[in-house]
Motif scaffolding. Structure first.
Motif, mmCIF file in Angstrom:
data_model
loop_
_atom_site.group_PDB
_atom_site.id
_atom_site.type_symbol
_atom_site.label_atom_id
_atom_site.label_comp_id
_atom_site.label_asym_id
_atom_site.label_seq_id
_atom_site.Cartn_x
_atom_site.Cartn_y
_atom_site.Cartn_z
ATOM 1 N N TRP A 1 6.662 -7.805 0.429
ATOM 2 C CA TRP A 1 5.526 -7.263 -0.317
ATOM 3 C C TRP A 1 5.689 -7.659 -1.777
ATOM 4 C CZ3 TRP A 1 4.386 -1.489 1.389
ATOM 5 C CH2 TRP A 1 4.089 -1.472 2.760
ATOM 6 N N HIS A 2 4.624 -8.215 -2.347
ATOM 7 C CA HIS A 2 4.626 -8.630 -3.751
ATOM 8 C C HIS A 2 3.592 -7.774 -4.477
ATOM 9 C CE1 HIS A 2 6.858 -12.270 -2.445
ATOM 10 N NE2 HIS A 2 6.136 -12.085 -1.338
ATOM 11 N N MET A 3 4.024 -7.007 -5.494
ATOM 12 C CA MET A 3 3.192 -5.921 -5.996
ATOM 13 C C MET A 3 3.103 -5.907 -7.522
ATOM 14 S SD MET A 3 4.893 -2.965 -3.550
ATOM 15 C CE MET A 3 6.429 -3.138 -4.443
ATOM 16 N N TYR A 4 1.936 -5.471 -7.991
ATOM 17 C CA TYR A 4 1.716 -5.201 -9.416
ATOM 18 C C TYR A 4 1.081 -3.823 -9.546
ATOM 19 C CZ TYR A 4 -1.315 -4.605 -13.433
ATOM 20 O OH TYR A 4 -1.977 -4.064 -14.501
ATOM 21 N N PHE A 5 1.596 -3.013 -10.501
ATOM 22 C CA PHE A 5 1.027 -1.702 -10.798
ATOM 23 C C PHE A 5 0.854 -1.572 -12.306
ATOM 24 C CE2 PHE A 5 3.627 -1.261 -7.005
ATOM 25 C CZ PHE A 5 2.796 -0.605 -6.118
ATOM 26 N N GLU B 1 -3.936 -2.094 -9.647
ATOM 27 C CA GLU B 1 -2.913 -2.381 -8.636
ATOM 28 C C GLU B 1 -3.355 -3.552 -7.768
ATOM 29 O OE1 GLU B 1 -1.032 -0.085 -4.707
ATOM 30 O OE2 GLU B 1 -2.039 1.055 -6.299
ATOM 31 N N GLN C 1 -1.564 -5.918 -4.366
ATOM 32 C CA GLN C 1 -0.425 -6.159 -3.485
ATOM 33 C C GLN C 1 -0.752 -7.265 -2.483
ATOM 34 O OE1 GLN C 1 1.688 -2.839 -1.755
ATOM 35 N NE2 GLN C 1 0.708 -1.362 -3.149
ATOM 36 N N ARG D 1 0.948 -8.672 1.005
ATOM 37 C CA ARG D 1 1.949 -8.332 2.005
ATOM 38 C C ARG D 1 1.990 -9.419 3.074
ATOM 39 N NH1 ARG D 1 0.138 -1.918 2.643
ATOM 40 N NH2 ARG D 1 0.755 -1.280 0.520
ATOM 41 N N GLN E 1 10.773 -6.030 -1.193
ATOM 42 C CA GLN E 1 9.703 -5.805 -2.153
ATOM 43 C C GLN E 1 10.113 -6.273 -3.540
ATOM 44 O OE1 GLN E 1 8.334 -1.738 -2.200
ATOM 45 N NE2 GLN E 1 7.334 -1.924 -0.236
ATOM 46 N N GLY F 1 8.314 -5.658 -7.307
ATOM 47 C CA GLY F 1 7.205 -4.976 -7.964
ATOM 48 C C GLY F 1 7.272 -5.111 -9.472
ATOM 49 N N PHE G 1 5.691 -3.500 -12.972
ATOM 50 C CA PHE G 1 5.017 -2.309 -13.492
ATOM 51 C C PHE G 1 4.751 -2.522 -14.980
ATOM 52 C CE2 PHE G 1 7.461 -1.249 -9.828
ATOM 53 C CZ PHE G 1 6.790 -0.233 -9.170
#
Length: 239
Positions: free
Chosen positions: A29-33, A47, A49, A51, A219, A221, A223
């Motif tokens: 999972w590659h995520m930005y918040f 946000e 994501q 996946r 993951q 992430g 932030f």
């Protein structure tokens, strides 16, 4: 002879079924918040994501979410927001069913507290999910549309190691408000780095448990929580 052929067919069917889930593959999972502060009481949640069933390949899901946060005080935040989710439901590339799409409305309440060096966060969320399963090989009128409701609770624990490094853990349970109550559970552990005052990165592991399936995910992430109050003030001050 017929019994032998039947056994071979059944064994082949079981093998194909086992391959469909991708349960034994390590996904990512590659995520930005982002929490973008626009006033003393308000901020905008952003946000995104991506996946994957495997490491950076074999697309599983795209999730885009935004919301308006109301900061009751430094330890209490209420949010209302919207999410768009595009999902490939099958691990196999040759699935007959195309991606499903979801439009989601959510309401959320976060409470924070500190015990010694441990930072606790309780997140309560309600979701109204408008789902549509697409299949271009059949009549579009036969596409399945349904509305579902779900409740989620996440307990998160953050432990600062230094001013730069920290550990982050959480467990989140998903409860369906129709049909079978248990939806899924997510158990997460990560090492975090504070790059700047408003930018941090986490790299960790997620165990995603469903009623009959378990998925392992790595993951990464990002932030980013900028304070945009100065920008909005300058715009408002312009003649």
């Amino acid at each position: 002879m017929r019994s032998l052929i039947l056994l071979i067919v059944l064994a082949g069917s079981m093998a194909i079924t086992a391959q469909d889930t991708g349960e034994k593959r390590l996904g990512s999972w590659h995520m930005y918040f982002g929490t973008n502060r626009i006033s003393k009481k308000l901020s905008i949640h952003t946000e995104a994501q991506l996946r994957y069933y495997q490491q950076g390949e074999n697309f599983n899901q795209l999730l885009l979410r935004t919301g308006l946060n109301y900061h009751i005080n430094p330890n209490a935040i209420a949010t209302v927001g919207y999410g768009y989710i595009d999902t490939d439901p099958s691990f196999e590339d040759f699935t007959e069913q195309d991606n499903s799409t979801e439009h989601r409305i959510f309401e959320q309440f976060i409470l924070k507290n500190k015990v010694g060096e441990f930072l606790f966060e309780h997140r309560y969320r309600l979701e109204q999910r408008f789902l549509r399963s697409l299949d271009t090989r059949s009549d579009p009128e036969q596409n399945i549309k349904k509305t579902e409701h779900r409740a989620r609770y996440r307990l998160q624990l953050t432990l600062p190691l230094t001013d730069i490094f920290f550990l982050n853990f959480y467990d989140e349970v998903f409860l369906n408000l129709q049909d079978d109550v248990f939806g899924q559970n997510r158990l997460y552990a990560a090492l975090g780095v504070n790059v700047t005052e408003n930018l941090s990165i986490q790299a960790g592991y997620l165990k995603n448990h469903f009623s009959a399936l378990n998925f392992d995910r790595l993951q990464i992430g990002v932030f980013f929580n900028p304070d945009l109050r100065g920008v909005f003030k300058k715009k408002n001050d312009e003649p």
